[in-house]
Enzyme design. Structure first.
Site, mmCIF file in Angstrom:
data_model
loop_
_atom_site.group_PDB
_atom_site.id
_atom_site.type_symbol
_atom_site.label_atom_id
_atom_site.label_comp_id
_atom_site.label_asym_id
_atom_site.label_seq_id
_atom_site.Cartn_x
_atom_site.Cartn_y
_atom_site.Cartn_z
ATOM 1 N N ILE A 11 15.967 45.997 66.537
ATOM 2 C CA ILE A 11 15.583 46.581 65.236
ATOM 3 C C ILE A 11 14.973 45.532 64.293
ATOM 4 O O ILE A 11 14.175 45.874 63.420
ATOM 5 C CB ILE A 11 16.804 47.301 64.606
ATOM 6 C CG1 ILE A 11 16.356 48.370 63.604
ATOM 7 C CG2 ILE A 11 17.775 46.317 63.956
ATOM 8 C CD1 ILE A 11 17.465 49.340 63.201
ATOM 9 N N ASP A 34 24.322 43.636 62.606
ATOM 10 C CA ASP A 34 24.472 43.014 61.286
ATOM 11 C C ASP A 34 24.138 41.512 61.365
ATOM 12 O O ASP A 34 23.329 40.993 60.570
ATOM 13 C CB ASP A 34 25.932 43.228 60.835
ATOM 14 C CG ASP A 34 26.179 42.915 59.371
ATOM 15 O OD1 ASP A 34 25.208 42.647 58.644
ATOM 16 O OD2 ASP A 34 27.360 42.947 58.970
ATOM 17 N N SER A 117 28.230 52.406 64.186
ATOM 18 C CA SER A 117 29.653 52.503 64.566
ATOM 19 C C SER A 117 29.912 52.507 66.071
ATOM 20 O O SER A 117 31.082 52.493 66.484
ATOM 21 C CB SER A 117 30.344 53.747 63.957
ATOM 22 O OG SER A 117 30.655 53.534 62.604
ATOM 23 N N GLY A 119 29.253 50.282 68.376
ATOM 24 C CA GLY A 119 29.482 48.978 69.007
ATOM 25 C C GLY A 119 30.885 48.500 68.696
ATOM 26 O O GLY A 119 31.874 49.096 69.146
ATOM 27 N N TYR A 121 32.726 48.872 66.185
ATOM 28 C CA TYR A 121 33.600 49.854 65.533
ATOM 29 C C TYR A 121 34.102 50.955 66.473
ATOM 30 O O TYR A 121 34.922 51.785 66.062
ATOM 31 C CB TYR A 121 32.913 50.446 64.300
ATOM 32 C CG TYR A 121 33.004 49.549 63.062
ATOM 33 C CD1 TYR A 121 33.676 48.334 63.088
ATOM 34 C CD2 TYR A 121 32.434 49.943 61.852
ATOM 35 C CE1 TYR A 121 33.770 47.522 61.960
ATOM 36 C CE2 TYR A 121 32.532 49.138 60.710
ATOM 37 C CZ TYR A 121 33.199 47.933 60.777
ATOM 38 O OH TYR A 121 33.296 47.147 59.648
HETATM 39 N N1 AR6 Z 1 18.834 46.028 67.274
HETATM 40 C C1 AR6 Z 1 19.251 47.296 67.436
HETATM 41 N N2 AR6 Z 1 20.526 47.625 67.771
HETATM 42 C C2 AR6 Z 1 21.398 46.610 67.950
HETATM 43 C C3 AR6 Z 1 21.051 45.246 67.792
HETATM 44 C C4 AR6 Z 1 19.692 44.961 67.442
HETATM 45 N N3 AR6 Z 1 19.258 43.723 67.257
HETATM 46 N N4 AR6 Z 1 22.155 44.495 68.044
HETATM 47 C C5 AR6 Z 1 23.150 45.342 68.358
HETATM 48 N N5 AR6 Z 1 22.701 46.612 68.319
HETATM 49 P P1 AR6 Z 1 27.431 47.058 66.092
HETATM 50 P P2 AR6 Z 1 29.191 48.839 64.501
HETATM 51 C C6 AR6 Z 1 23.405 47.879 68.599
HETATM 52 O O1 AR6 Z 1 28.618 46.486 66.800
HETATM 53 O O2 AR6 Z 1 29.793 49.404 65.725
HETATM 54 C C7 AR6 Z 1 29.508 43.906 62.677
HETATM 55 O O3 AR6 Z 1 30.314 42.781 62.858
HETATM 56 C C8 AR6 Z 1 24.667 47.827 69.419
HETATM 57 O O4 AR6 Z 1 24.348 47.662 70.803
HETATM 58 O O5 AR6 Z 1 26.363 46.150 65.650
HETATM 59 O O6 AR6 Z 1 28.788 49.750 63.387
HETATM 60 C C9 AR6 Z 1 29.549 44.429 61.254
HETATM 61 O O7 AR6 Z 1 29.628 43.373 60.315
HETATM 62 C C10 AR6 Z 1 25.244 49.197 69.125
HETATM 63 O O8 AR6 Z 1 24.572 50.185 69.915
HETATM 64 O O9 AR6 Z 1 27.885 47.907 64.777
HETATM 65 C C11 AR6 Z 1 30.790 45.265 61.254
HETATM 66 O O10 AR6 Z 1 31.950 44.476 61.086
HETATM 67 C C12 AR6 Z 1 24.860 49.420 67.655
HETATM 68 O O11 AR6 Z 1 23.837 48.447 67.368
HETATM 69 C C13 AR6 Z 1 30.788 45.883 62.642
HETATM 70 O O12 AR6 Z 1 30.051 44.966 63.466
HETATM 71 C C14 AR6 Z 1 25.991 49.241 66.664
HETATM 72 O O13 AR6 Z 1 26.839 48.169 67.087
HETATM 73 C C15 AR6 Z 1 30.083 47.211 62.676
HETATM 74 O O14 AR6 Z 1 30.252 47.790 63.945
#
Ligand code: AR6
Length: 165
Positions: A11, A34, A117, A119, A121
């Site tokens: 992203i 993030d 959420s 990943g 979460y």
């Molecule tokens: N581009 C697109 N999607 C991505 C990328 C990227 N570069 N990197 C990861 N994803 P997560 P959550 C996907 O864990 O579950 C953080 O520490 C990933 O594969 O990023 O909402 C925050 O600070 C998954 O499909 O977010 C919070 O503490 C999706 O993004 C916590 O993680 C969401 O995974 C939030 O957890």
């Protein structure tokens, strides 16, 4: 009809009006998407987030994109999965709805969402994807919505569920 695209990508590389960050309530960065967004945007993003004073679960707040190709980052805080007992579905829908509202207020024509959420979460992918697709269809209006799947499994689930809705 809402204009929806599903892609497999990072992203942080997208040149759209807004990308959505799956943040935590401190808005001070973290792992997953993030961490990737904060690294790519540069340290000015953390300074801007600091001024926002956090964000409750389900809400959304906007900053500039700084070094990102995207104009804005819309930071939203997804629910942590607790077996569905803590209003996770409503809170996840609120993330999509409130992010779209922020995008409309900033006159965005395109917005890219990660799979909020699902990943760190721990929200199960299939129900989370249904909420993402349904909520966006309801509230996106004229905005072009791009669902950005990082991994193959997420990409497959989004593609399978889109025609069902
Ligand atoms: N581009 C697109 N999607 C991505 C990328 C990227 N570069 N990197 C990861 N994803 P997560 P959550 C996907 O864990 O579950 C953080 O520490 C990933 O594969 O990023 O909402 C925050 O600070 C998954 O499909 O977010 C919070 O503490 C999706 O993004 C916590 O993680 C969401 O995974 C939030 O957890």
């Amino acid at each position: 009809m809402t204009n929806i695209s599903i892609i497999q990508d990072d992203i942080t590389t997208l040149k759209v009006d807004a990308i959505v960050n799956a943040a935590n309530s401190s808005l001070r960065g973290g792992g997953g998407v993030d961490g990737a967004i904060h690294r790519a945007a540069g340290s000015e993003l953390d300074l801007a987030c600091q001024k926002l004073g956090g964000c409750p679960t389900g809400q959304a707040k906007t900053t500039p994109g700084f070094n990102l190709p995207a104009k804005y980052v819309i930071h939203t805080v997804g629910p942590i999965w607790h077996a569905g007992h803590q209003h996770e579905a409503e809170l996840l829908a609120a993330c999509y709805q409130n992010s779209l509202r922020e995008a409309q207020q900033h006159h965005c024509q395109s917005i890219a969402f990660p799979a909020i959420s699902t990943g760190i979460y721990g929200y199960p992918l299939t129900p989370a994807t249904k909420i993402a697709l349904q909520t966006v269809q309801k509230f996106a209006g004229d905005i072009h919505v791009i669902f950005v799947c990082f991994d193959e499994k997420t990409f497959t689930v989004y593609q399978q569920l889109l025609p069902e809705l």
